[in-house]
Design an enzyme around this catalytic site. Structure first.
Site, PDB file in Angstrom:
ATOM      1  N   LYS A 178     -25.904  64.589  78.212  1.00 11.52           N
ATOM      2  CA  LYS A 178     -25.757  65.393  76.997  1.00 11.52           C
ATOM      3  C   LYS A 178     -24.800  64.714  76.026  1.00 11.52           C
ATOM      4  O   LYS A 178     -25.061  64.651  74.817  1.00 11.52           O
ATOM      5  CB  LYS A 178     -25.254  66.799  77.344  1.00 11.52           C
ATOM      6  CG  LYS A 178     -24.900  67.691  76.132  1.00 11.52           C
ATOM      7  CD  LYS A 178     -26.114  68.072  75.293  1.00 11.52           C
ATOM      8  CE  LYS A 178     -25.715  68.736  73.970  1.00 11.52           C
ATOM      9  NZ  LYS A 178     -25.318  70.123  74.101  1.00 11.52           N
ATOM     10  N   LYS A 246     -16.373  69.088  68.550  1.00 10.06           N
ATOM     11  CA  LYS A 246     -15.963  69.369  69.937  1.00 10.06           C
ATOM     12  C   LYS A 246     -16.727  68.457  70.895  1.00 10.06           C
ATOM     13  O   LYS A 246     -16.137  67.860  71.814  1.00 10.06           O
ATOM     14  CB  LYS A 246     -16.244  70.855  70.241  1.00 10.06           C
ATOM     15  CG  LYS A 246     -15.792  71.352  71.591  1.00 10.06           C
ATOM     16  CD  LYS A 246     -16.838  71.263  72.681  1.00 10.06           C
ATOM     17  CE  LYS A 246     -18.021  72.197  72.458  1.00 10.06           C
ATOM     18  NZ  LYS A 246     -18.977  72.141  73.598  1.00 10.06           N
TER      19      LYS A 246
END
Lengths: 300, 300
Positions: A178, A246
């Site tokens: 990811k 983030k």
């Protein structure tokens, strides 16, 4: 490890945000008994109306299900819910499965899996791409790390949520892939921003430039889907600057630990920082071009 | 400007390299009377066998045709052939058209167009993407700058060479859009390099990472077509590092003049420089990842 081969029928989901709520609804549609928990109670009422049970606490939920899904913003949120005040790990029964579908630290993921193992609880990390649209339509792309047997046991759950499920390796590798995905994505966004800014400043209609470039070797999913938003100054988020930043931070932290020199990704991080400094965290991640426009003097 | 509306029948092409030679053959197939010139005579013999006439000098060729195409490596080559010793501008008849399909400086392109105008010669800049495969199959994407009437008059010529012809604005804009395309492309290559290097160093099978990322929001033409070459360490060029670096240099020069801050493109330029320093100019442009591997210690 307790052998479990029967199919999963009760699923809990913690986190009913932009992603978690439609995922909860898709689990209900697929016939699972769904238990849901969310910090703000309004979201609980919404999924209750569709048939979910909301036991009122993460702990009470975890006691009743075979599989708990966490879909939370960041590493500290998962830590708090599973190990901390949420007491999920404490409440889960031996033989059950924790599936973390958030995007969080691969290292913390491996640590958490170790803690689960001690209690005979299996863990999968299964972060997703596809955004809120993918969550709503059940067409998420899911990158799964963990043991094959556990992945297979949970496949009906994944099939309810996504259209592509890729088992990429042992626990923690779902998060790594990811983050690799995010590295490639933000790099493509920077490339697109530089190309379109250059074309405009060099006196070319950026709409024509976009059309000429899109179908060729420099084309990308983001160029096709976010390029037109840049051209019309539509900053509506598919994915916000704040969440993107983030994820880039997680990628840089993980890259630091494994010694991967991510020169371009560091650059993107600094540019997103400029947007956060100007309170643009809720813009879409394609607002990256604004950082270049501050530098070029095209935006004040 | 002399009005010319009759359709073009005689076309000259200067530069029979990897791109120019198959373009010459496609012009012959489309029924044009084709005149060709190349510095090295071997290439001239090859196209003669297919029906091209090779008058022996650029000047002799330019005297006999309605349209001259230049397909040369860089700005100084076009300058030398058209304004310098090649004497093409001197030899072209009023009302004829110069189409430069090389990738060169937009500023020099505008200067050259001005010189052409003084002699009642029209000019188009029409750089291409699609590589040697596109040149062979006649499926190039052609970005054209110039006056609409001239573009229309030359359309049969473009149709013989490419499948997509986009008129992007006045003369010079074809080159700007081509450079924007290169900016986006090398940025996508850097993004892919960082993502795949990160996945590998973080302990994930890069083949699985590639498969999981390819179809999603981080996907791109280059990720699909060059990613597998990186995974198998196949450095065969679709486009060489040396030519890619030349295009990035042109982009940075043009960006400097128009004040576009291309942070990522500057970074890519330095990384390609590292490859040239190690004599890797004939590798494919996806060898960019090698520069990161020098930094990570994965390549000596």
């Amino acid at each position: 490890m307790t052998e479990r081969t029967e199919s999963v029928s009760t699923v809990g989901i913690i986190g009913l945000g932009l992603m978690g709520k439609p995922m909860c609804l898709n689990l209900l549609k697929s016939g699972f008994s769904v238990y849901a928990h969310n910090r703000s109670q309004g979201k609980c009422r919404e999924v209750e109306r569709e048939g979910a049970v909301t036991p009122g606490s993460a702990r009470a939920m975890a006691e009743r299900v075979e599989v708990v899904i966490t879909m939370l913003p960041d590493t500290p949120d998962v830590e708090r819910v599973v190990l901390g005040e949420g007491e999920v790990l404490d409440a889960l029964r031996p033989g059950s499965v924790l599936i973390d579908m958030s995007t969080i630290s691969p290292d913390f993921t491996r640590e958490l899996a170790g803690r689960c193992r001690e209690k005979d609880i299996a863990m999968l990390d299964a972060p997703v791409t596809g955004g809120d649209v993918g969550a709503i339509n059940g067409t998420l792309s899911i990158m799964v790390g963990g043991e094959s047997g556990v992945v297979e046991r949970c496949r009906p759950v994944f099939d309810a949520l996504g259209s592509t499920v890729t088992h990429v390796g042992p626990v923690g590798t779902g998060q790594v892939v990811k983050l690799a995905n995010q590295i490639v994505g933000v790099g493509n966004l920077l490339a697109m921003s530089e190309g379109l800014l250059f074309a405009r400043r060099a006196g070319v209609d950026p709409v024509k430039a976009h059309r000429a470039i899109e179908g060729g070797a420099a084309g990308s999913w983001l160029f096709t889907h976010r390029g037109p938003q840049i051209l019309t100054e539509d900053w509506q988020p598919g994915f916000t600057v704040a969440l993107q930043q983030k994820d880039v931070r997680l990628a840089l932290e993980a890259a630091d630990k494994c010694g991967a020199p991510l020169l371009g990704t560091h650059l993107v991080y600094s540019l997103y920082q400029a947007l956060l400094n100007r309170d643009l965290g809720q813009d879409g991640n394609h607002a990256l071009i604004k950082a270049l426009e501050y530098l070029s003097g095209d935006r004040s």
